[in-house]
Enzyme design. Structure first.
Site, short mmCIF file in Angstrom:
data_model
loop_
_atom_site.label_atom_id
_atom_site.label_comp_id
_atom_site.label_asym_id
_atom_site.label_seq_id
_atom_site.Cartn_x
_atom_site.Cartn_y
_atom_site.Cartn_z
N GLY A 181 45.52 38.25 40.74
CA GLY A 181 46.43 38.68 39.70
C GLY A 181 45.94 39.88 38.92
O GLY A 181 46.64 40.36 38.01
N ASP A 182 44.76 40.38 39.24
CA ASP A 182 44.19 41.51 38.52
C ASP A 182 44.73 42.82 39.09
O ASP A 182 44.50 43.14 40.26
CB ASP A 182 42.66 41.46 38.62
CG ASP A 182 42.00 42.47 37.71
OD1 ASP A 182 42.12 43.68 37.98
OD2 ASP A 182 41.35 42.05 36.73
#
Length: 230
Positions: A181-182
């Site tokens: 999710g980064d």
């Protein structure tokens, strides 16, 4: 997306400059060698960036690490550092207030330090869950696997999976965390492998398999690939 990238960069910079640090609990030379073998693009990246210099923060408690993360959420580095510094002045000895002390602070004082109503609510929930034992001690965390830690700590208001993954990498030094999710990891992967656009979270999840069991180190290299651009 830009907000998350700024937040991630601020958190990484903050962790890297903390006075109390320790080496990672895994062999960084073995990690780099494994990543170099995974693909010629990774070999090229590691040749450019050099050995892994990441160290883990050895000072913060789980409560302290998560409190700092909450303060830094949705803020650029300079503003977050200023607000965090003001919040620390509310505690004894210039340290962030301990859970019981934080719960006793009136909203007016927290607001004067620059903490929004949402951050106040998240911090007080963190403090209460720490006192209740929902947030484990560092000794207890060290005996838990990554997913158990994520499940436990995301019970705190304002703490999502990404925040816990940053703690796993920078505080606990876990070797195989893959923060799909980064935004910066996805962007760094795309640039390293010459992709026209960043992979989705689901795509990156599968693309990270060749890096296991050192996906934390791979994420670090992708962060560094963006941080060192001129």
């Amino acid at each position: 997306m830009r907000v998350q990238e700024d937040e991630a960069r601020a958190l990484r910079a903050g962790e890297a400059t903390m006075a109390q640090t320790r080496p990672l609990p895994y062999d960084t030379d073995a990690a780099a060698a494994h990543l170099r073998r995974s693909h010629k693009a990774m070999k090229k990246l590691i040749d450019r960036l050099g050995p892994i210099t990441l160290r883990r923060d050895a000072g913060a408690t789980p409560y302290g690490a998560l409190a700092r993360s909450i303060v830094f959420q949705q803020l650029a580095g300079a503003a977050a550092s200023t607000i965090y510094g003001r919040a620390c002045q509310l505690g004894d000895g210039g340290k962030f207030p301990e859970p019981a002390a934080l719960l006793a602070l009136p909203a007016e004082r927290l607001r004067a330090a620059g903490l929004s109503a949402g951050k106040q609510a998240a911090l007080k929930d963190l403090a209460q869950k720490t006192l209740d034992g929902v947030v484990p001690t560092m000794r207890a965390l060290s005996r838990m696997d990554d997913e158990t830690i994520i499940d436990r700590l995301t019970q705190v208001r304002g703490i999502g999976r990404w925040t816990v993954e940053m703690m796993l990498i920078f505080r606990l030094g876990r070797p195989d965390v893959w923060p799909v999710g980064d935004f910066a990891v996805r962007k760094g992967y795309a640039q390293t492998f010459g992709l026209p656009e960043s992979p989705t979270q689901r795509e990156l999840d599968a693309l990270g398999e060749p890096f296991s069991p050192y996906r934390s180190a791979a994420a670090w290299y992708f962060w560094r690939s963006l941080d060192t651009q001129t």
